[in-house]
Design a protein around this motif. Structure first.
Motif, PDB file in Angstrom:
ATOM      1  N   THR A 209       0.841  -1.206   0.000  1.00 45.08           N
ATOM      2  CA  THR A 209       0.000   0.000   0.000  1.00 45.08           C
ATOM      3  C   THR A 209       0.876   1.255   0.000  1.00 45.08           C
ATOM      4  N   GLY A 210       1.893   1.256   0.858  1.00 46.41           N
ATOM      5  CA  GLY A 210       2.795   2.413   0.916  1.00 46.41           C
ATOM      6  C   GLY A 210       3.584   2.581  -0.378  1.00 46.41           C
ATOM      7  N   TYR A 211       4.169   1.486  -0.855  1.00 39.28           N
ATOM      8  CA  TYR A 211       4.925   1.567  -2.116  1.00 39.28           C
ATOM      9  C   TYR A 211       3.995   2.081  -3.232  1.00 39.28           C
ATOM     10  N   THR A 232      10.471  17.273  -0.453  1.00 42.04           N
ATOM     11  CA  THR A 232      10.177  17.152   0.976  1.00 42.04           C
ATOM     12  C   THR A 232       8.745  16.635   1.127  1.00 42.04           C
ATOM     13  N   CYS A 233       8.571  15.615   1.980  1.00 45.33           N
ATOM     14  CA  CYS A 233       7.266  14.939   2.051  1.00 45.33           C
ATOM     15  C   CYS A 233       6.753  14.839   3.484  1.00 45.33           C
ATOM     16  N   LEU A 249       9.789   6.289  -0.460  1.00 40.60           N
ATOM     17  CA  LEU A 249      10.221   7.677  -0.693  1.00 40.60           C
ATOM     18  C   LEU A 249      11.745   7.760  -0.629  1.00 40.60           C
ATOM     19  N   LEU A 250      12.325   7.048   0.339  1.00 44.67           N
ATOM     20  CA  LEU A 250      13.790   7.052   0.455  1.00 44.67           C
ATOM     21  C   LEU A 250      14.420   6.403  -0.779  1.00 44.67           C
ATOM     22  N   GLY A 253      14.681   8.879  -3.503  1.00 50.81           N
ATOM     23  CA  GLY A 253      15.461  10.107  -3.293  1.00 50.81           C
ATOM     24  C   GLY A 253      14.697  11.257  -2.690  1.00 50.81           C
ATOM     25  N   ALA A 254      13.502  10.980  -2.116  1.00 51.57           N
ATOM     26  CA  ALA A 254      12.734  12.063  -1.482  1.00 51.57           C
ATOM     27  C   ALA A 254      13.135  12.176  -0.012  1.00 51.57           C
ATOM     28  N   LYS A 255      12.606  13.223   0.648  1.00 52.90           N
ATOM     29  CA  LYS A 255      12.975  13.458   2.043  1.00 52.90           C
ATOM     30  C   LYS A 255      11.713  13.512   2.914  1.00 52.90           C
ATOM     31  N   PRO A 256      11.342  12.376   3.532  1.00 52.22           N
ATOM     32  CA  PRO A 256      10.189  12.389   4.445  1.00 52.22           C
ATOM     33  C   PRO A 256      10.565  13.061   5.768  1.00 52.22           C
TER      34      PRO A 256
END
Ligand code: NDP
Length: 455
Positions: A209-211, A232-233, A249-250, A253-256
């Protein structure tokens, strides 16, 4: 609201009083379907939507169990078998003190459209109990699950109704439920999804679900030639969906920077990295602790207590500056004020991991602002899609590799996104994923219902 939706909603409210979440979910779909019913009057004369909103069957039962102190406890169990036009009923079980029949009807109704969007042969259902697993021992949770399944088992089956997890129902609960089913039915079948890997579960189901919600966000960004790299998330919740949203997200390359639970949220300006995510998984899945402990452990993070009750004010988690938001806790966690704060803070991508996390006034603000808004029905369909893949593997008595399931999940999310885009455009509302998801899901179920006669 247009005439058809107005008159339908009057009936829905009169017939189903005190079910506000169900009213909310039906109203959103009815509004989208105005665009379809004028073009396809046969759906109206066959009363397709009127039939979809009436569950095919509702099962309500007593769940007695005994606490560690020897006290007798009584909870209420439910299974809403909403629609089986395109396959066996499929949808999760929720264990949370707020569970009511109306809440499960909203979730089962949404599930019908979501499951149709996945393109897999699954009808819609949902169930659960007002039991609260929080603070209960493993023994208490096991005895509750066994009592719950002692009634439910006669109503479900691999070709009838295949439940899965949802809030409060993770790997531990699915294990206890499956064990009792197997004992009562005297057969080992794929009657539940989300099973353990060495007894019929699918790789990637816990992550799905998350993916999937992140894949959906990436697809939406792709329509503007952008990626998640460096974004940024904001993520809410810290359970199954939130954890794997952060993980993907990681990967991309995103930044939670946030996570929450029902007591509050953490904001980590430095970003939640893989080590910190490992801490959260251990905290939540093994120690069953509170997210506050994250801030005790990592000085870059600040914990803020919060109350997510109906009628509450604004939720500070949505006030931070960011590019994307992944609400992954529960329904109606974003009200109109929160939506305004998100827009003010620069958020222009919203991918809903939770079911119906945004109140209707918030949805309207997002649509008016023309941001990339992916409603739960589409954005979180990866979970049930991978449950569908688990059912397929169980039928074949065979397991696919992690890479193979992830590839199929990714492909399904891309298809759902593309279908929403095409259908939204076809019905004159380009970029409106709400209409795209509602209409695309409806068309598949409605055509099956027309073929199958008045049942
Ligand atoms: P979990 O039980 O694993 O996690 C839920 C998280 O949300 C927890 O952090 C919980 O905090 C928080 N939360 C739940 N209810 C409330 C509330 N009323 N107020 C504040 N916080 C709350 O559930 P999931 O991650 O599985 O589910 C999260 C959302 O995603 C739900 O809307 C669910 O329906 C949806 N979803 C889940 C799918 C799945 O595959 N699991 C599939 C599709 C949608 P706390 O521990 O304090 O209660």
């Amino acid at each position: 609201m247009a005439a058809y939706a107005t008159s339908l909603m009057e009936d829905v409210k009169a017939k189903n009083p005190a079910e506000p979440e169900f009213h909310q979910a039906v109203q959103e779909v009815a509004e989208s379907l105005e665009l379809v019913l004028d073009k396809r009057p046969e759906y109206r004369s066959a009363r397709i939507l009127e039939r979809i909103i009436e569950p095919e069957r509702v099962i309500l039962f007593r769940v007695p169990w005994v606490s560690d102190q020897g006290e007798v406890k009584v909870n209420r169990g439910f299974r809403v078998e909403m629609n089986s036009a395109i396959g066996p009923y499929k949808g999760g079980l929720r264990f949370h003190p707020s569970v009511t029949l109306g809440m499960l009807k909203f979730l089962a109704f949404e599930q019908v459209f979501k499951n149709a969007l996945t393109t897999l042969p699954m009808g819609g259902g949902k169930g659960g109990s007002d039991f609260d697993p929080k603070g209960k021992s493993d023994g208490e949770v096991m005895r509750f699950c066994q009592s719950f399944m002692t009634e439910l088992f006669r109503h479900i089956g691999p070709n009838t109704d295949v439940p899965a997890g949802d809030i409060g129902v993770g790997g531990r609960e699915i294990g206890f439920l499956f064990g009792q089913y197997k004992r009562l039915a005297n057969e080992f079948t794929g009657v539940l999804t989300g099973k353990g890997l060495n007894w019929g579960g699918s790789l990637i189901r816990p992550e799905a679900t998350g993916y999937g919600a992140v894949y959906f966000a990436a697809e939406m960004l792709g329509t503007r030639g952008e990626t998640l790299e460096g974004k940024t998330c904001l993520v809410s919740g810290s359970g199954n969906v939130a954890q794997f949203t952060v993980e993907k997200l990681l990967d991309l390359g995103a930044k939670p920077v946030t996570l929450s639970d029902s007591n509050g949220y953490i904001y980590d300006e430095a970003g939640i990295d893989r080590d910190k995510l490992g801490f959260v998984k251990e905290l939540k899945n093994l120690r069953r602790g509170r997210i506050k402990e994250y801030a005790d452990r990592y000085p870059s993070a600040v914990f803020t207590p919060l109350v997510m009750e109906p009628g509450r004010g604004t939720d500070p988690i949505w006030q931070h500056k960011a590019d994307c938001a992944f609400p992954s806790a529960t329904q109606n966690e974003i009200n109109a004020e929160d939506a305004q704060n998100l827009l003010r803070g620069g958020v222009y991508v919203i991918s809903e991991g939770a079911n119906m996390p945004t109140e209707p006034a918030g949805v309207e603000l997002f649509l008016d602002a023309g941001i990339l808004y992916g409603p739960g029905k589409a954005a979180n369909a990866g979970g049930v899609a991978t449950s569908g893949l688990e059912m397929a593997q169980n039928s074949m008595r065979f397991s696919w590799s992690r890479e193979e399931v992830d590839e199929r999940l990714h492909g399904i999310m891309k298809n759902i996104h593309a279908r929403c885009v095409v259908v939204a455009e076809e019905f004159g509302t380009p970029g409106n994923y709400v209409n795209g998801a509602n209409i695309a899901g409806f068309l598949k179920v409605a055509d099956a219902m027309l073929d199958q006669g008045i049942v």
